[in-house]
Design an enzyme around this catalytic site. Sequence first.
Site, PDB file in Angstrom:
ATOM      1  N   LYS A 134       5.898   2.339  -0.628  1.00 24.98           N
ATOM      2  CA  LYS A 134       4.886   2.194  -1.997  1.00 24.98           C
ATOM      3  C   LYS A 134       5.849   2.264  -3.093  1.00 24.98           C
ATOM      4  O   LYS A 134       6.382   1.540  -4.090  1.00 24.98           O
ATOM      5  CB  LYS A 134       3.675   2.638  -2.198  1.00 24.98           C
ATOM      6  CG  LYS A 134       3.054   2.642  -3.542  1.00 24.98           C
ATOM      7  CD  LYS A 134       2.002   3.666  -3.567  1.00 24.98           C
ATOM      8  CE  LYS A 134       1.558   3.876  -5.275  1.00 24.98           C
ATOM      9  NZ  LYS A 134       0.689   4.655  -5.499  1.00 24.98           N
ATOM     10  N   ASP A 152      -0.650  -0.474  -3.122  1.00 26.40           N
ATOM     11  CA  ASP A 152      -1.428   0.678  -2.982  1.00 26.40           C
ATOM     12  C   ASP A 152      -2.680   0.287  -2.686  1.00 26.40           C
ATOM     13  O   ASP A 152      -2.970  -0.635  -2.038  1.00 26.40           O
ATOM     14  CB  ASP A 152      -1.234   1.216  -4.378  1.00 26.40           C
ATOM     15  CG  ASP A 152      -1.771   0.602  -5.566  1.00 26.40           C
ATOM     16  OD1 ASP A 152      -2.591  -0.587  -4.973  1.00 26.40           O
ATOM     17  OD2 ASP A 152      -2.166   1.060  -6.486  1.00 26.40           O
TER      18      ASP A 152
END
Length: 226
Positions: A134, A152
């Site tokens: 991420k 996310d």
Amino acid sequence: MSRAGSHRIPWDRITATIATRLNGAEGGSLPSVSAVARHDNDPFRVLVATMISLRTKDDVTSRAAEALLGAAPGPADLASLSEARIARLIYPAGFYRTKAANLRAMARILLDRHGGAVPRDSEELLALPGVGRKTANLVLNLGFGMPAICVDTHVHRISNRMGWVRTKTPARTEEALMAVLPKRYWIPINELLVRYGQTVCTPLSPWCSRCPVARWCGRVGVGRAR
Ligand code: SF4
């Protein structure tokens, strides 16, 4: 199966509809990393803010990142701070002691191996302490303007609810989205869905009755092609 029939998903209409809703009263807040990075999308700022943001509320991330970047605007400044000082600056971010150690070590590596610059390579980013997919993708995306899908919890949840993918983890969602999502949306999809996930398609009780893209959502079972 981890991908939907991309040819039947009206990406342009869905993203435009969500963007229109977000520009109204329910716009939500800008994700904290975007807000911190927005000064000039400096990759170092993006990297620091994203490392702080993990398991931390947006408003806390913003304050902590601004405090740390105010004291240490570059890798050399950050490497010269003690872990205890970094921890105090980013408190009360989640796991602030671990993050302080990772932030200092990251700055040291940037200086030792990358000439004080943030690498624009996924593998090099993933080799930094405390940096997962991420974070790496957000740095490539926001910091360098490179197409990367930052997945996310909001992007993972909404992509599955909509029926774009059927996946168990954000990493799988990233792979599956890369197969179906047109490249022009790889960068903006994160901010769009984070804000939508904060305001309409919320984690526990999504506002489906008020959702302007419900007609295309697999969760409410109406079907997508129209
Ligand atoms: Fe989310 Fe409900 Fe809208 Fe589907 S219909 S995108 S689950 S808010």
